[in-house]
Every structure is written in C-alpha cells, then in structure tokens.
Design an enzyme around this catalytic site. Sequence first.
Site, PDB file in Angstrom:
ATOM      1  N   ALA A  70       0.852  -1.196   0.000  1.00 32.08           N
ATOM      2  CA  ALA A  70       0.000   0.000   0.000  1.00 32.08           C
ATOM      3  C   ALA A  70       0.880   1.236   0.000  1.00 32.08           C
ATOM      4  O   ALA A  70       1.439   1.613   1.027  1.00 32.08           O
ATOM      5  CB  ALA A  70      -0.924  -0.006   1.217  1.00 32.08           C
ATOM      6  N   THR A 104       2.191  12.359 -13.098  1.00 34.13           N
ATOM      7  CA  THR A 104       0.745  12.549 -12.991  1.00 34.13           C
ATOM      8  C   THR A 104       0.396  13.914 -12.406  1.00 34.13           C
ATOM      9  O   THR A 104      -0.528  14.579 -12.880  1.00 34.13           O
ATOM     10  CB  THR A 104       0.110  11.443 -12.132  1.00 34.13           C
ATOM     11  OG1 THR A 104       0.786  11.377 -10.864  1.00 34.13           O
ATOM     12  CG2 THR A 104       0.215  10.103 -12.817  1.00 34.13           C
ATOM     13  N   GLY A 148       6.913   8.781 -10.711  1.00 33.54           N
ATOM     14  CA  GLY A 148       5.597   8.684 -11.332  1.00 33.54           C
ATOM     15  C   GLY A 148       4.624   9.732 -10.830  1.00 33.54           C
ATOM     16  O   GLY A 148       3.771  10.217 -11.576  1.00 33.54           O
ATOM     17  N   GLY A 149       4.755  10.088  -9.558  1.00 32.15           N
ATOM     18  CA  GLY A 149       3.896  11.135  -9.015  1.00 32.15           C
ATOM     19  C   GLY A 149       4.155  12.479  -9.670  1.00 32.15           C
ATOM     20  O   GLY A 149       3.246  13.299  -9.819  1.00 32.15           O
ATOM     21  N   GLU A 196       9.409  -1.649   3.987  1.00 33.07           N
ATOM     22  CA  GLU A 196       9.205  -1.436   2.552  1.00 33.07           C
ATOM     23  C   GLU A 196      10.434  -1.761   1.717  1.00 33.07           C
ATOM     24  O   GLU A 196      10.348  -2.448   0.684  1.00 33.07           O
ATOM     25  CB  GLU A 196       8.777   0.010   2.306  1.00 33.07           C
ATOM     26  CG  GLU A 196       8.497   0.330   0.859  1.00 33.07           C
ATOM     27  CD  GLU A 196       8.006   1.752   0.664  1.00 33.07           C
ATOM     28  OE1 GLU A 196       7.844   2.155  -0.500  1.00 33.07           O
ATOM     29  OE2 GLU A 196       7.794   2.455   1.680  1.00 33.07           O
ATOM     30  N   SER A 227       0.436   6.026  -4.183  1.00 36.81           N
ATOM     31  CA  SER A 227      -0.494   6.183  -5.298  1.00 36.81           C
ATOM     32  C   SER A 227      -1.346   4.950  -5.552  1.00 36.81           C
ATOM     33  O   SER A 227      -2.510   5.063  -5.939  1.00 36.81           O
ATOM     34  CB  SER A 227       0.276   6.515  -6.592  1.00 36.81           C
ATOM     35  OG  SER A 227       1.028   7.703  -6.446  1.00 36.81           O
TER      36      SER A 227
END
Length: 268
Positions: free
Chosen positions: A10, A130, A126-127, A74, A13
């Site tokens: 989780a 977008t 990637g953020g 993570e 994004s």
Amino acid sequence: MHRNTAGIDAGGSLIKIVYQENERMHFKKFHIKEKDAAISWLKLSVPSLHVALTGGKSSVIQKKYFPKSIIIPEFQATCEGTRFLLAAENKSLGENYLIVNIGTGTSWHVVKGDKVERILGSGIGGGTFTGLGSLLTKVRGYRQLTVLAEEGNKGNVDMMVKDIYESGESPVNGELTAANFAKGIRQKHSEGDRLASLSNMIAETIVLLTSQAATIHQVKNAVIIGSATVGNHPLKQALEFYMNMVGVTPVFLEKGEYCGAIGAHITV
C-alpha cells in the site's frame, strides 16, 4: 491443505496485491483511494487469508482489516521481491547491481551479494508525471496522460543541443537536451509536447542519478521496477536510451511493479 496467502503493498499512489490461491499467484492493483473497496473485494474473493503488508499505508490497513498480519519494511520487501522475480524470469545479473524503484518518487538500492543497501532517493518519479502533467494539461487520468505523451514531440518544448549549434559541429549528440522546457511560450506546442518533455525530464534525472550511483558502486546493471514505467512508453524508451548511452544496462521485469507485494507475500 494449502494456505491462501497474500502480500499487500500500500503505497502513495497505488495498492498492489499479490495473492496465492490453490498454488497459483495472482496480481491485482487499485488506486490508493480505492483501498477499502480493494481489501473488501480480496477478503470476499479469498477467505481465510494469511497476510503480510508493506508500504506507507500498511499500518492503516493492518489496523482496519488484518490485525493478525505482519508488516515487512518497505525497502526489504521491494528488494526481496526483485530477487524473486529475477530468478523467476531467468535474468542473471551476477552478484552486484542496482535496483531503481520508480514509484510515486524514486529509490535506489545497491545489491552486493547478500547485502542490500538503500543509497539514494528522489522526489522525481511517477507522481511527478501525474501531478505536474495534470498542471501542464487539462488531463487528469494516468492512462490519458501517457497516451498524450506518446503523441507529443519534446523538441517543441525542450531546447535541444542541435538548436544551439544549428549547422555547426556539436561536441555531443545533437538530440540531447540542452535545457528542459526552455522554449516555453516562444514556440507553439501542444499538451502532448509538454507531456513528452516532462517524461524526458524525469527520465534524464533518473538516469543521471543512476549513472552516478553505478560509477560510485562499480556496477553495470540496473533493475528498473515500480509502476511509473507501466504503460508509459515515452518514459521507458527514454530510460533505455539514456542508460545505454551512459554505459548502464537497464533490466525491466515483467511484473516489476509488484516487487513490494511479492516481497511481502513470500514472507508469509
């Protein structure tokens, strides 16, 4: 009797789920805003799950849905998932290589034998595509942004080396970028052109940092994982082009966006 197991990553994004049912591994992903619906669907579809969680939102999901689950750090989950996929996809890189995880942002890890170390992080990822992409255009959806980027021409927005040298002899490849977005409003361009320029800027930044990390740690291969390259052909192509140019071999994994979830899953 085989257990039904799942690894859930989780992040900022997306929520990515890898679950095993009847010895078969399944992969699903949802936007993080849909996490409640995603977990409800999983619990209904695959009862009696044994779950391991990872990612920034893992504690929230553990508390609400899986109080008996375990949380895997993570970076550990990501790197273990990468090792698993390299073996599963028969890609041998030797003992030393980089892992470049392009998600919402980007993280770099160096693998040397059994040792893995996170060495670098950047807010470019990637953020950025977008978020900044939605500011540069009227488009909001990731898929629509990638389609527009593929239609665009970065040269209508970026100042290229060949623009500076024109007919003169250039000391470097004329197709390289001299300055991102430098043409601004001086030249007519489309939304697709701006997104193509954005993809290129993200790729150049990631490759620059990857090249420096590869030089410092004396490695030649970089495994590219994460969700940012999925469906974003301009970004993936630019990463391949620039990495080959700087002498780093990029390796893309078929299920690389699920490395974190896989790393959590295999610990269950």
